[in-house]
Write a protein that holds these residues in place. Sequence first.
Motif, mmCIF file in Angstrom:
data_model
loop_
_atom_site.group_PDB
_atom_site.id
_atom_site.type_symbol
_atom_site.label_atom_id
_atom_site.label_comp_id
_atom_site.label_asym_id
_atom_site.label_seq_id
_atom_site.Cartn_x
_atom_site.Cartn_y
_atom_site.Cartn_z
ATOM 1 N N ASP A 2 0.838 -1.197 0.000
ATOM 2 C CA ASP A 2 0.000 0.000 0.000
ATOM 3 C C ASP A 2 0.880 1.256 0.000
ATOM 4 N N ASN A 3 0.233 2.405 -0.160
ATOM 5 C CA ASN A 3 0.979 3.665 -0.273
ATOM 6 C C ASN A 3 1.843 3.956 0.942
ATOM 7 N N LEU A 50 3.504 11.072 -3.022
ATOM 8 C CA LEU A 50 2.632 9.916 -2.824
ATOM 9 C C LEU A 50 1.715 10.123 -1.625
ATOM 10 N N LYS A 51 2.242 10.742 -0.587
ATOM 11 C CA LYS A 51 1.429 11.032 0.604
ATOM 12 C C LYS A 51 0.224 11.897 0.238
ATOM 13 N N GLY A 53 -1.192 11.722 -2.709
ATOM 14 C CA GLY A 53 -1.907 11.047 -3.786
ATOM 15 C C GLY A 53 -1.423 11.431 -5.165
ATOM 16 N N LYS A 55 1.807 11.528 -8.219
ATOM 17 C CA LYS A 55 2.936 10.748 -8.723
ATOM 18 C C LYS A 55 3.562 11.509 -9.877
#
Length: 122
Positions: A2-3, A50-51, A53, A55
């Motif tokens: 997961d992220n 990424l935190k 959301g 990229k």
Amino acid sequence: MDNNEIIIEYLKTAQEKLDAASVLIDHDMNDDAVSRAYYAVFHCVQALLLKEGLKAESHSGARHLFGLHFVKSGKFDKKFAKYLKDLKDERESGDYGILTTIEKEEAERAFSEAKEFLAETK
């Protein structure tokens, strides 16, 4: 994965790159030290994006998104955008320039900036 797990891996990799930069400076391998310092910062930026959301598909994209979402928003001081830009430029010079020599003081500064960037990211 997961992220959150990926973010942890980005930060772990950033620390490893920073550690490598330190060893390279100790062995007067300044071009490579700057490259590792840049990649430490690049992995921090990837974790931050990424935190949120986001990229980035490229180094310039990462720089752009970092500026937009972290510097302009006030989450990070603008000096961190300068660190990212300068380290990228110095890395390219050290990696691709055959007539360019990065001095120890520059490598030490790059290491210091990357260390500060990682601490701020955490």
